[in-house]
Design an enzyme around this catalytic site. Sequence first.
Site, PDB file in Angstrom:
ATOM      1  N   HIS A 276       0.814  -1.207   0.000  1.00 48.77           N
ATOM      2  CA  HIS A 276       0.000   0.000   0.000  1.00 48.77           C
ATOM      3  C   HIS A 276       0.853   1.265   0.000  1.00 48.77           C
ATOM      4  CE1 HIS A 276      -3.183   2.690   1.936  1.00 48.77           C
ATOM      5  NE2 HIS A 276      -3.728   2.277   0.812  1.00 48.77           N
ATOM      6  N   LYS A 278       3.226   4.418  -1.105  1.00 52.44           N
ATOM      7  CA  LYS A 278       3.363   5.377  -2.210  1.00 52.44           C
ATOM      8  C   LYS A 278       4.708   6.061  -2.014  1.00 52.44           C
ATOM      9  CE  LYS A 278      -1.288   4.934  -1.736  1.00 52.44           C
ATOM     10  NZ  LYS A 278      -1.981   4.290  -0.619  1.00 52.44           N
ATOM     11  N   HIS A 457      -9.098  11.432   1.837  1.00 48.26           N
ATOM     12  CA  HIS A 457      -8.222  10.275   1.655  1.00 48.26           C
ATOM     13  C   HIS A 457      -6.866  10.486   2.331  1.00 48.26           C
ATOM     14  CE1 HIS A 457      -5.927   7.184  -0.754  1.00 48.26           C
ATOM     15  NE2 HIS A 457      -7.057   6.535  -0.503  1.00 48.26           N
ATOM     16  N   ASP A 464       1.506  18.550  19.031  1.00 51.06           N
ATOM     17  CA  ASP A 464       2.226  19.630  19.725  1.00 51.06           C
ATOM     18  C   ASP A 464       2.873  20.617  18.756  1.00 51.06           C
ATOM     19  OD1 ASP A 464       1.518  18.616  22.188  1.00 51.06           O
ATOM     20  OD2 ASP A 464       3.369  17.449  22.429  1.00 51.06           O
TER      21      ASP A 464
END
Length: 539
Positions: A276, A278, A457, A464
């Site tokens: 998955h 990229k 998506h 912080d």
Amino acid sequence: MKALKRLLRCFARGNLTLRQPHSRACWLARRQGVATAADGSSCANAHEDGYGGNTRIARAASAADANNNPSHFLCVVIPRRTRPNRIVCALVIIVALAGCASTARIDPLLKAAERHPSVPTLYGPHGRLPPDVARTVVRELEKESNDTGLLRTHLTLVDSLSGNAPLVLGNRATLLVDGPATFDAIMKAVRAARHTVNLETYIFSGDKLGNKLANLLIEKQRAGVQVNVIYDSLGSLSTPREFFQRMKDAGINVVEFNPVNPLRARKNWSVNNRDHRKLLVIDGKTVFSGGINLSDVYSSSSFTYRRHRKHLPWRDTEVQITGPVAHYFQKLFFIDWRSQHGPALPRHDYFPDIAIHGTAVARAISSAAGAPNRVYITLISAIRNAQRSVHITAAYFAPDEQLLDALKDTARRGIDVTLILPSFSDFWPVLYTGRSYYRQLLDAGVHIYERHNALLHAKTVVIDGVWSTVGSTNLDWRSLSLNAEINAIIIGRNFGAQMERLFQRDLHDSRRITLAQWRQRPLMERIKEMFGRITARLM
């Protein structure tokens, strides 16, 4: 009796699929993938980000293999005339099994992190910095950001959970919002490539945008730049094979990650484990990483929405990093290349000397099935140690107990915990899975907003104002347990300010969910939430 014992063993492992013959309908228990029936039939679900998309029938794996390999499924065939009460009983069993599945407990790792050293271990362009130099660098970074200890706290926490991925100094990080800005930057960087281009993606579509990038990659390969591509077999299932063959014919090295077709499977094949990630690395110096796939659905910006458009835009985020941390992203690419038995690559300088380009401290962090999820562990640690704010933008939100506890406990400490989640999704069960947790999060003081006018998506977090992450990891069971994912963690006030500004822009286009309002939601919404919770681990 043997068949019953086999079925019970499958129940115990949670590897159960129910399928009605001739209907193509599948219920996948615990993990999605190839569902192998006694009659030799099978089904494979192709999903964008693990959800939605097309379904195609794959070649059957053997029943024996399905019984021995826990990454496959047993498929229980239910005749059409089976009485409804039997189907109900089977679904009850699935519900029970789904409730038992969970991500690994990470408390021991977090407790070990609490014993972190006072000075983080930092790396520069030429390796590890001596402790006295690291102290000086941290002090200077704190002065530059006008910080009062937040930056040091998050540096040491990330360092203590780094594994084999160190914190690296000297990077310039730029936030890229939505498809148009990201693709413009990617095309510009690829055009400027002089030596190597390494691309790894879940979806590489054969549409207008995909062909535009493919043509440029072919042009660069013919000009002497070595181009190497990894694409996920399931994510790119709808892309014609001729699309990739054209790149191969031009000399580009192309690897299909974990082929869906068992006949082309490699050792330790599991259709359920997907790439998955990229990732794009240019000349070993510049990195692109985030949630954006290579597809036309990203062709418009979510912040220039017009009501007359036929399709709503996709809202996503990418980060471009130039600097020494690129070497560590490059290493992750080659780990995947070797794991998929990619061909030997021509000799090139994939790891050139890199000058200091900025002040951002960055880390390349990844996860893969069967290994501790460092992305998840680092995120939980940062949330639990937040001192001011936790701002999360999540496309797919189906949290486990550990993440829920971290969010609720942090909010109860008086920290600003705010979530921006989708108001609609390309896969509604996971949308309602997330909504099923709204009540307990709101009770704890967590602020929840839903993004409108775009399909959310993005997968980003800023804590912080100094701890940020952008990547491919969703906050759901599939990303945290099964997929190969990659994120960039960036420590610094400058990039944190970019992230905060973007978060506020999204907040402006979002609608707040209040506890009083949530208590008044319709019954049908509650039923969908229940269904989403039940099926969260089956998708």
